[in-house]
Design a protein around this motif. Structure first.
Motif, PDB file in Angstrom:
ATOM      1  N   THR A  87      63.340  49.192  27.603  1.00 12.36           N
ATOM      2  CA  THR A  87      64.710  49.326  27.112  1.00 12.36           C
ATOM      3  C   THR A  87      64.895  50.663  26.407  1.00 12.36           C
ATOM      4  N   LEU A  90      64.956  53.426  29.009  1.00 13.85           N
ATOM      5  CA  LEU A  90      66.252  53.487  29.698  1.00 13.85           C
ATOM      6  C   LEU A  90      67.300  54.155  28.828  1.00 13.85           C
ATOM      7  N   GLY A  91      67.226  53.928  27.525  1.00 12.69           N
ATOM      8  CA  GLY A  91      68.146  54.620  26.613  1.00 12.69           C
ATOM      9  C   GLY A  91      67.915  56.125  26.655  1.00 12.69           C
ATOM     10  N   SER A  92      66.660  56.529  26.709  1.00 14.99           N
ATOM     11  CA  SER A  92      66.337  57.959  26.795  1.00 14.99           C
ATOM     12  C   SER A  92      66.837  58.553  28.103  1.00 14.99           C
ATOM     13  N   VAL A  93      66.646  57.815  29.195  1.00 18.37           N
ATOM     14  CA  VAL A  93      67.123  58.295  30.497  1.00 18.37           C
ATOM     15  C   VAL A  93      68.642  58.430  30.472  1.00 18.37           C
ATOM     16  N   ASN A  94      69.309  57.484  29.848  1.00 14.86           N
ATOM     17  CA  ASN A  94      70.764  57.557  29.747  1.00 14.86           C
ATOM     18  C   ASN A  94      71.183  58.799  28.966  1.00 14.86           C
ATOM     19  N   SER A  95      70.470  59.098  27.888  1.00  7.04           N
ATOM     20  CA  SER A  95      70.762  60.300  27.108  1.00  7.04           C
ATOM     21  C   SER A  95      70.535  61.557  27.945  1.00  7.04           C
ATOM     22  N   LEU A  97      70.651  61.814  31.213  1.00 15.81           N
ATOM     23  CA  LEU A  97      71.709  61.910  32.222  1.00 15.81           C
ATOM     24  C   LEU A  97      73.017  62.402  31.608  1.00 15.81           C
ATOM     25  N   GLY A  98      73.290  62.012  30.376  1.00 15.49           N
ATOM     26  CA  GLY A  98      74.474  62.538  29.694  1.00 15.49           C
ATOM     27  C   GLY A  98      74.373  64.034  29.484  1.00 15.49           C
ATOM     28  N   SER A 101      74.927  65.753  32.758  1.00 11.93           N
ATOM     29  CA  SER A 101      76.355  65.743  33.081  1.00 11.93           C
ATOM     30  C   SER A 101      77.085  66.848  32.326  1.00 11.93           C
TER      31      SER A 101
END
Length: 174
Positions: A87, A90-95, A97-98, A101
């Protein structure tokens, strides 16, 4: 002693015959019931004899499984820790990807700015040339400026034209 045949005597004899017949039927039915119950009891005893080894094996398996359940507790704790780490990852990956972007948005803004500068420069040059030559601004320069402005507002890649499967011809000339 004389035997008189009266309706009461006939009725009594018929009742005795019916009672005897009923007692015989009850006795036969009880005999058949006893046979069925004996067969059923024999069948149940055989089934119990066949099931007892299976129950003993299942009991032994349950005894074997009990320590395994105790061994699973640490594994379950490790699984819980691993899920927490996933979990967090996944938070790190989301960061990340942000960040990607936002990093790709900046070059896109630069490209749009360069387009706007180029269009403005082209319009200025066209206006200056028109002032020098004394002509009014040509339609091609105005059309170029409008198309460049609309391109910067719209998608950089225009959609493909729809192909309806028919061949279209130009107007006929005589």
């Amino acid at each position: 002693m004389t035997f008189e045949v009266t309706p009461t005597t006939i009725l009594l004899l018929v009742l005795i015959a019916v009672a005897t017949w009923a007692i015989i039927e009850i006795a036969l039915t009880l005999h058949k019931i006893r046979i069925v119950v004996d067969e059923l009891a024999h069948s149940v005893y055989e089934t119990v004899d066949q099931v007892q080894p299976i129950i003993a094996k299942a009991d032994g398996l349950m005894d074997d499984i009990q320590p395994s359940v105790k061994e699973l507790e640490p594994l379950m704790k490790q699984t819980s820790v691993a899920l927490e780490e996933v979990t967090e990852s996944l938070g790190s990956v989301n960061s990340i990807l942000g960040d990607v972007s936002s990093a790709t948005a900046a070059p896109s803004a630069v490209v749009d700015s360069v387009k706007n500068v180029a269009v403005t420069a082209a319009n200025s040059v066209a206006t200056a040339v028109n002032h020098i030559t004394g002509r009014a601004a040509s339609k091609s320069a105005a059309a170029l400026a409008e198309s460049a402005a609309s391109d910067s507002e719209n998608d950089p890649i225009p959609p493909a034209p729809k192909d309806n499967g028919y061949v279209t011809y130009g107007p006929k000339t005589k």
